[in-house]
Structures are given as structure tokens and as C-alpha cells.
Design a protein around this motif. Structure first.
Motif, PDB file in Angstrom:
ATOM      1  N   SER A  40       0.847  -1.192   0.000  1.00  0.00           N
ATOM      2  CA  SER A  40       0.000   0.000   0.000  1.00  0.00           C
ATOM      3  C   SER A  40       0.883   1.243   0.000  1.00  0.00           C
ATOM      4  O   SER A  40       1.958   1.260   0.607  1.00  0.00           O
ATOM      5  N   SER A  41       0.425   2.252  -0.692  1.00  0.00           N
ATOM      6  CA  SER A  41       1.205   3.489  -0.724  1.00  0.00           C
ATOM      7  C   SER A  41       1.067   4.219   0.605  1.00  0.00           C
ATOM      8  O   SER A  41       0.056   4.118   1.290  1.00  0.00           O
ATOM      9  N   LYS A  42       2.111   4.940   0.942  1.00  0.00           N
ATOM     10  CA  LYS A  42       2.138   5.667   2.208  1.00  0.00           C
ATOM     11  C   LYS A  42       2.581   7.092   1.935  1.00  0.00           C
ATOM     12  O   LYS A  42       3.316   7.342   0.981  1.00  0.00           O
ATOM     13  N   LYS A  44       4.793  10.306   1.986  1.00  0.00           N
ATOM     14  CA  LYS A  44       6.233  10.473   2.143  1.00  0.00           C
ATOM     15  C   LYS A  44       6.506  11.273   3.409  1.00  0.00           C
ATOM     16  O   LYS A  44       5.826  12.239   3.710  1.00  0.00           O
ATOM     17  N   LYS A  45       7.490  10.819   4.135  1.00  0.00           N
ATOM     18  CA  LYS A  45       7.876  11.483   5.376  1.00  0.00           C
ATOM     19  C   LYS A  45       9.338  11.170   5.646  1.00  0.00           C
ATOM     20  O   LYS A  45       9.936  10.318   4.993  1.00  0.00           O
ATOM     21  N   ASP A  72      12.332   0.535   9.513  1.00  0.00           N
ATOM     22  CA  ASP A  72      11.691   1.810   9.806  1.00  0.00           C
ATOM     23  C   ASP A  72      11.444   1.824  11.313  1.00  0.00           C
ATOM     24  O   ASP A  72      10.766   0.953  11.847  1.00  0.00           O
ATOM     25  N   THR A  75       7.418   2.039  12.189  1.00  0.00           N
ATOM     26  CA  THR A  75       6.513   0.944  11.830  1.00  0.00           C
ATOM     27  C   THR A  75       7.138  -0.436  11.985  1.00  0.00           C
ATOM     28  O   THR A  75       6.434  -1.434  11.927  1.00  0.00           O
ATOM     29  N   GLU A  77       8.869  -1.870   9.828  1.00  0.00           N
ATOM     30  CA  GLU A  77       8.910  -2.515   8.524  1.00  0.00           C
ATOM     31  C   GLU A  77      10.352  -2.614   8.044  1.00  0.00           C
ATOM     32  O   GLU A  77      11.161  -1.717   8.284  1.00  0.00           O
TER      33      GLU A  77
END
Length: 110
Positions: A40-42, A44-45, A72, A75, A77
Motif C-alpha cells: 500500500s502506498s504511504k 512520504k515522510k 523503519d 513501523t 517494517e
């Protein structure tokens, strides 16, 4: 039960079946699970990355392999991985990945 981190032996004992029966059940279910990963797209940060490493033996104790992970921090991830020896070269391979693939998002490394 596997998702609850109960071992295969523990599941077999609890259900009063053989470990082979549990393994055949898991294999049958794994066969029908969708193999395509959906990403899924998230938004940008800024990405804060934590580096970690773990090691294992492959085939014999003379073949020691290290798995380098970039996670990360928020998260947990996995955003990068490298498998190799425990040398500065292996670490640099993972760092180079971040420099080329994630330049707009990187990063605080610690």
C-alpha cells in the motif's frame, strides 16, 4: 496457533496428533495462500532507520552468514536487507542501498 508462536511440537501435543500431521496441514494451507505481496502506498515522510544484524549457520558451522536489516523505526517494517559476512563491506552494501534507493527519505542511522 503458529501465529501465536506456539511451536509445531507444542501444537501436535496440544491437539494429540503427530508433528507430521501438523506439518502436512501447514503445507496444504500454504499452497493456497496468495503469493503476491500487496504494497500500500504511504505518505512520504522523513524515515528514521534502525540497523540490526543477526547471524546463522547455513549447512554447517563453517558457513556463517549474517543478515543485515534496515528497519523503519516507527513501523518496524523492513526497508532494506543484505545477506553476507560480518564485514564493513557488507554494512556498506546496505548503506549504499539507502543512498541510491531512498535519497529523499533518508535518514537518521543509529
Amino acid at each position: 496457533m503458529l501465529l501465536e508462536r506456539i511451536s509445531q511440537a507444542g501444537i501436535a501435543q496440544l491437539l494429540q496428533v503427530s508433528e507430521d500431521t501438523v506439518q502436512r496441514y501447514v503445507n496444504a494451507r500454504a499452497f493456497v495462500v496468495k503469493k503476491q505481496v500487496e504494497v500500500s502506498s504511504k505518505p512520504k515522510k522523513r524515515l528514521n532507520v534502525q540497523m540490526d544484524e543477526l547471524w546463522s549457520f547455513v549447512d554447517n558451522k563453517g558457513n556463517q552468514q549474517w543478515v543485515w536489516l534496515a528497519l523503519d523505526a516507527q513501523t518496524r517494517e523492513i526497508v532494506g536487507v543484505h545477506i553476507g559476512d560480518r564485514s564493513a563491506v557488507s554494512e556498506e552494501c546496505l548503506m549504499e542501498f539507502h543512498a541510491t534507493c531512498l535519497p529523499s527519505m533518508c535518514c537518521s542511522l543509529y
